[in-house]
Design an enzyme around this catalytic site. Structure first.
Site, PDB file in Angstrom:
ATOM      1  CE1 TYR A 287      -1.524   0.924  -3.170  1.00 26.60           C
ATOM      2  CE2 TYR A 287      -2.000   3.219  -3.690  1.00 26.60           C
ATOM      3  CZ  TYR A 287      -2.338   2.041  -3.056  1.00 26.60           C
ATOM      4  OH  TYR A 287      -3.495   1.971  -2.320  1.00 26.60           O
TER       5      TYR A 287
ATOM      6  CE  LYS B  27      -5.779  -1.186  -4.157  1.00 24.41           C
ATOM      7  NZ  LYS B  27      -6.118  -2.311  -3.225  1.00 24.41           N
TER       8      LYS B  27
ATOM      9  CB  SER C  44      -0.930   0.002   1.217  1.00 28.79           C
ATOM     10  OG  SER C  44      -0.170   0.137   2.405  1.00 28.79           O
TER      11      SER C  44
ATOM     12  CB  THR D 258      -6.547   3.658  -3.662  1.00 32.43           C
ATOM     13  OG1 THR D 258      -6.065   4.994  -3.534  1.00 32.43           O
ATOM     14  CG2 THR D 258      -5.882   3.041  -4.890  1.00 32.43           C
ATOM     15  CG  ASP D 259      -7.982   8.888  -3.618  1.00 33.65           C
ATOM     16  OD1 ASP D 259      -6.943   8.203  -3.503  1.00 33.65           O
ATOM     17  OD2 ASP D 259      -8.158   9.960  -3.000  1.00 33.65           O
ATOM     18  CD  GLU D 260      -2.390   6.980  -4.132  1.00 34.76           C
ATOM     19  OE1 GLU D 260      -1.455   6.631  -4.855  1.00 34.76           O
ATOM     20  OE2 GLU D 260      -2.266   7.180  -2.914  1.00 34.76           O
TER      21      GLU D 260
HETATM   22  P1  NAD Z   1      -1.545  -1.821   5.026  1.00 31.75           P
HETATM   23  O1  NAD Z   1      -0.273  -1.786   4.257  1.00 31.75           O
HETATM   24  O2  NAD Z   1      -1.595  -1.184   6.376  1.00 31.75           O
HETATM   25  O3  NAD Z   1      -2.006  -3.338   5.230  1.00 31.75           O
HETATM   26  C1  NAD Z   1      -1.958  -4.272   4.184  1.00 31.75           C
HETATM   27  C2  NAD Z   1      -2.159  -5.660   4.770  1.00 31.75           C
HETATM   28  O4  NAD Z   1      -2.088  -6.607   3.677  1.00 31.75           O
HETATM   29  C3  NAD Z   1      -1.077  -6.069   5.771  1.00 31.75           C
HETATM   30  O5  NAD Z   1      -1.667  -6.654   6.903  1.00 31.75           O
HETATM   31  C4  NAD Z   1      -0.225  -7.074   5.006  1.00 31.75           C
HETATM   32  O6  NAD Z   1       0.385  -8.031   5.833  1.00 31.75           O
HETATM   33  C5  NAD Z   1      -1.241  -7.685   4.062  1.00 31.75           C
HETATM   34  N1  NAD Z   1      -0.605  -8.250   2.862  1.00 31.75           N
HETATM   35  C6  NAD Z   1       0.300  -7.646   2.050  1.00 31.75           C
HETATM   36  N2  NAD Z   1       0.699  -8.491   1.086  1.00 31.75           N
HETATM   37  C7  NAD Z   1      -0.002  -9.653   1.260  1.00 31.75           C
HETATM   38  C8  NAD Z   1      -0.042 -10.889   0.578  1.00 31.75           C
HETATM   39  N3  NAD Z   1       0.739 -11.133  -0.489  1.00 31.75           N
HETATM   40  N4  NAD Z   1      -0.878 -11.858   1.029  1.00 31.75           N
HETATM   41  C9  NAD Z   1      -1.660 -11.629   2.120  1.00 31.75           C
HETATM   42  N5  NAD Z   1      -1.634 -10.497   2.821  1.00 31.75           N
HETATM   43  C10 NAD Z   1      -0.821  -9.508   2.394  1.00 31.75           C
HETATM   44  O7  NAD Z   1      -2.648  -1.210   4.055  1.00 31.75           O
HETATM   45  P2  NAD Z   1      -3.895  -0.297   4.378  1.00 31.75           P
HETATM   46  O8  NAD Z   1      -3.469   1.120   4.390  1.00 31.75           O
HETATM   47  O9  NAD Z   1      -4.622  -0.856   5.520  1.00 31.75           O
HETATM   48  O10 NAD Z   1      -4.757  -0.503   3.037  1.00 31.75           O
HETATM   49  C11 NAD Z   1      -5.679  -1.573   2.944  1.00 31.75           C
HETATM   50  C12 NAD Z   1      -6.343  -1.526   1.572  1.00 31.75           C
HETATM   51  O11 NAD Z   1      -7.013  -0.280   1.407  1.00 31.75           O
HETATM   52  C13 NAD Z   1      -5.361  -1.631   0.412  1.00 31.75           C
HETATM   53  O12 NAD Z   1      -5.954  -2.408  -0.589  1.00 31.75           O
HETATM   54  C14 NAD Z   1      -5.178  -0.184  -0.061  1.00 31.75           C
HETATM   55  O13 NAD Z   1      -4.873  -0.135  -1.425  1.00 31.75           O
HETATM   56  C15 NAD Z   1      -6.539   0.392   0.238  1.00 31.75           C
HETATM   57  N6  NAD Z   1      -6.587   1.835   0.523  1.00 31.75           N
HETATM   58  C16 NAD Z   1      -5.751   2.382   1.469  1.00 31.75           C
HETATM   59  C17 NAD Z   1      -5.850   3.743   1.770  1.00 31.75           C
HETATM   60  C18 NAD Z   1      -4.987   4.390   2.820  1.00 31.75           C
HETATM   61  O14 NAD Z   1      -5.031   5.616   2.966  1.00 31.75           O
HETATM   62  N7  NAD Z   1      -4.211   3.655   3.597  1.00 31.75           N
HETATM   63  C19 NAD Z   1      -6.775   4.534   1.087  1.00 31.75           C
HETATM   64  C20 NAD Z   1      -7.592   3.927   0.120  1.00 31.75           C
HETATM   65  C21 NAD Z   1      -7.490   2.587  -0.141  1.00 31.75           C
HETATM   66  O1  TDX Z   2       7.662  11.626   4.484  1.00 40.35           O
HETATM   67  C1  TDX Z   2       6.729  11.998   3.772  1.00 40.35           C
HETATM   68  N1  TDX Z   2       6.687  13.304   3.351  1.00 40.35           N
HETATM   69  C2  TDX Z   2       5.702  13.788   2.552  1.00 40.35           C
HETATM   70  O2  TDX Z   2       5.692  14.979   2.207  1.00 40.35           O
HETATM   71  C3  TDX Z   2       5.672  11.107   3.345  1.00 40.35           C
HETATM   72  C4  TDX Z   2       5.673   9.662   3.771  1.00 40.35           C
HETATM   73  C5  TDX Z   2       4.688  11.616   2.540  1.00 40.35           C
HETATM   74  N2  TDX Z   2       4.700  12.897   2.126  1.00 40.35           N
HETATM   75  C6  TDX Z   2       3.610  13.399   1.272  1.00 40.35           C
HETATM   76  C7  TDX Z   2       3.332  12.549   0.035  1.00 40.35           C
HETATM   77  C8  TDX Z   2       1.837  12.721  -0.155  1.00 40.35           C
HETATM   78  O3  TDX Z   2       1.574  13.897  -0.913  1.00 40.35           O
HETATM   79  O4  TDX Z   2       2.409  13.341   2.036  1.00 40.35           O
HETATM   80  C9  TDX Z   2       1.283  12.910   1.250  1.00 40.35           C
HETATM   81  C10 TDX Z   2       0.712  11.640   1.848  1.00 40.35           C
HETATM   82  O5  TDX Z   2       1.672  10.619   1.646  1.00 40.35           O
HETATM   83  P1  TDX Z   2       1.403   9.090   2.062  1.00 40.35           P
HETATM   84  O6  TDX Z   2       1.017   9.047   3.497  1.00 40.35           O
HETATM   85  O7  TDX Z   2       2.562   8.281   1.600  1.00 40.35           O
HETATM   86  O8  TDX Z   2       0.067   8.761   1.238  1.00 40.35           O
HETATM   87  P2  TDX Z   2      -0.260   8.816  -0.339  1.00 40.35           P
HETATM   88  O9  TDX Z   2       0.947   8.724  -1.161  1.00 40.35           O
HETATM   89  O10 TDX Z   2      -1.155  10.014  -0.548  1.00 40.35           O
HETATM   90  O11 TDX Z   2      -1.101   7.450  -0.505  1.00 40.35           O
HETATM   91  C11 TDX Z   2      -2.050   7.060   0.511  1.00 40.35           C
HETATM   92  O12 TDX Z   2      -3.366   7.334   0.142  1.00 40.35           O
HETATM   93  C12 TDX Z   2      -4.000   6.495  -0.790  1.00 40.35           C
HETATM   94  C13 TDX Z   2      -1.900   5.584   0.890  1.00 40.35           C
HETATM   95  O13 TDX Z   2      -0.555   5.296   1.190  1.00 40.35           O
HETATM   96  C14 TDX Z   2      -2.417   4.666  -0.183  1.00 40.35           C
HETATM   97  O14 TDX Z   2      -2.364   3.325   0.233  1.00 40.35           O
HETATM   98  C15 TDX Z   2      -3.833   5.029  -0.480  1.00 40.35           C
HETATM   99  O15 TDX Z   2      -4.321   4.265  -1.525  1.00 40.35           O
END
Ligand code: NAD
Ligand code: TDX
Length: 351
Positions: free
Chosen positions: A157, A161, A87, A132-134
């Site tokens: 990434y 997705k 992620s 994700t919105d990305e």
């Molecule tokens: P995260 O990285 O915190 O957790 C991912 C989990 O997936 C972990 O527990 C990891 O062990 C497991 N995993 C990774 N590879 C695997 C594999 N090969 N087999 C089984 N398990 C595996 O991620 P998150 O931030 O909780 O995101 C969860 C979902 O939501 C993802 O699909 C991500 O794309 C989506 N998403 C995240 C955000 C965000 O802001 N974090 C926003 C929108 C969508």
């Molecule tokens: O050290 C940093 N400095 C910085 O300026 C980090 C880690 C990030 N950033 C910036 C990059 C982005 O513009 O902050 C913003 C947020 O960064 P991240 O937390 O890495 O998130 P982003 O890249 O926006 O992606 C997240 O949102 C969509 C999640 O990681 C994804 O899993 C999700 O799908």
């Protein structure tokens, strides 16, 4: 109604909140959590529900098709909520193939297991893919991402997705798997791995370390409290229409630098520091390669059709979040030292 649901990625950030919500809210459901427990998977995120009679854990890599099939055949799940993924955008830039394997191959393996198990009887089945919105790319001239915005992923990434979203839709069209997809904006809250902006910066403030702002800090993200995302997933899972997509977001846009200043100010107050103390740690560093300028979700469809809305204002959510990381220093210490990984061996040794 009794249901057997497979949730993938349930020991990660968002997945752990989804597993907790489902285990507590639906005692008649059997919740099976499949997770490989990569660096981002941490069973300490869900110790409060690990002994619940309707909760089960399976340490499985989604890339291992045989193991995924075997699990499906053994338990005959009637629904999947698929969150497991690699992620973090920065990691996808250094190791894109890992993202292809888990996010694309892993998703197709899960789709195949569901297809084979549900063949001839799709009634009441549901494959819910969390995305994700990305996938929509980067906004430059105002406007929002809608459910029908064309895909335009810009990072390895988001490309992985987007690819997984396409496979889910292709399986719906070709094999008639009942699917639903949601695309959410940036989540924040407890239990997020401290490689992502908000927990990383809170931890660095705590330790008086520099706060590395990419580029000029002008990139814009829309932030949603993780529990509100879990509530939206509950609504989409139960009320979403087959074959549909739902965008989830908080109508809560911040430039990175403004957000970071709010975090610094709130942390100063909560840590009893002089105002302005933490802002001194801000350090501008080289920008992320291909850094998307702005994401902004139009969440009207899920609000109007499914009645979901965010429960927390951002000011309340960010204070709650900073407080959580301050109060759970042990969680942060174990994550940063890697000690949390030993927990699996202790907890599941004799199972
Ligand atoms: P995260 O990285 O915190 O957790 C991912 C989990 O997936 C972990 O527990 C990891 O062990 C497991 N995993 C990774 N590879 C695997 C594999 N090969 N087999 C089984 N398990 C595996 O991620 P998150 O931030 O909780 O995101 C969860 C979902 O939501 C993802 O699909 C991500 O794309 C989506 N998403 C995240 C955000 C965000 O802001 N974090 C926003 C929108 C969508
Ligand atoms: O050290 C940093 N400095 C910085 O300026 C980090 C880690 C990030 N950033 C910036 C990059 C982005 O513009 O902050 C913003 C947020 O960064 P991240 O937390 O890495 O998130 P982003 O890249 O926006 O992606 C997240 O949102 C969509 C999640 O990681 C994804 O899993 C999700 O799908």
């Amino acid at each position: 109604m009794n249901r057997k649901i497979l949730i993938s990625g349930g020991a990660g950030f968002i997945g752990s909140h989804v597993v907790r919500l489902f285990v507590n809210k639906y005692p008649n459901y059997q919740i099976h959590n499949l997770d490989k427990l990569t660096y981002a998977g941490n069973l300490k995120n869900i110790t409060d529900i690990e002994k619940a009679p309707n909760y089960h854990f399976h340490k499985i890599d989604l890339v291992d098709a045989a193991a995924v099939n075997q699990l499906f055949t053994a338990h005959q799940f009637d629904a999947v909520i698929h969150l497991a993924a690699e992620s973090h955008v920065d990691r996808s830039i250094s190791n894109p193939l890992e993202f292809v394997m888990t996010n694309v191959v892993g998703t197709v393996n899960l789709l195949n297991a569901a297809k084979d198990c549900w063949k001839g009887n799709m009634e009441g089945k549901r494959f819910y893919h969390v995305s994700t919105d990305e996938v929509y790319g980067s906004l430059h001239d105002g406007g929002f991402f809608y459910e029908d915005t064309p895909y335009d992923p810009q990072s390895p990434y988001s490309a992985s997705k987007a690819s997984s979203d396409h496979f889910v839709r292709a399986y719906h069209n070709t094999y008639k798997i009942p699917v639903v997809i949601s695309n959410c904006s940036n989540n924040y809250g407890p239990n997020q791995f401290p490689e992502k902006l908000i927990p990383l910066f809170i931890n660095n403030i705590r330790n008086n370390k520099p706060l590395p702002v990419y580029g000029k800090g002008e990139n814009v993200r829309d932030w949603l409290y993780v529990v509100d995302h879990a509530r939206a997933i509950d609504d989409v899972f139960h009320k979403g229409k087959n074959g549909e997509t739902y965008n989830i977001g908080g109508f809560n846009e911040w430039t990175n630098i403004d957000l970071i200043k709010v975090i610094c100010k709130t942390a100063d107050r909560l840590l009893g520091r002089a105002e302005g103390e933490s802002e001194k740690l801000i350090t501008y560093v080289t920008d992320r390669a291909g850094h998307d300028l702005r994401y902004a979700i139009d969440a009207n469809k899920i609000m109007k059709e499914l009645g979901w809305e965010p429960s927390l204002q951002f000011e309340e959510g960010i204070e709650k979040t900073i407080n959580w990381y301050i109060e759970n220093q042990l969680w942060m210490d174990e994550v940063t030292s890697g000690d949390y990984a030993k927990y699996y061996d202790t907890m599941y040794a004799e199972r």
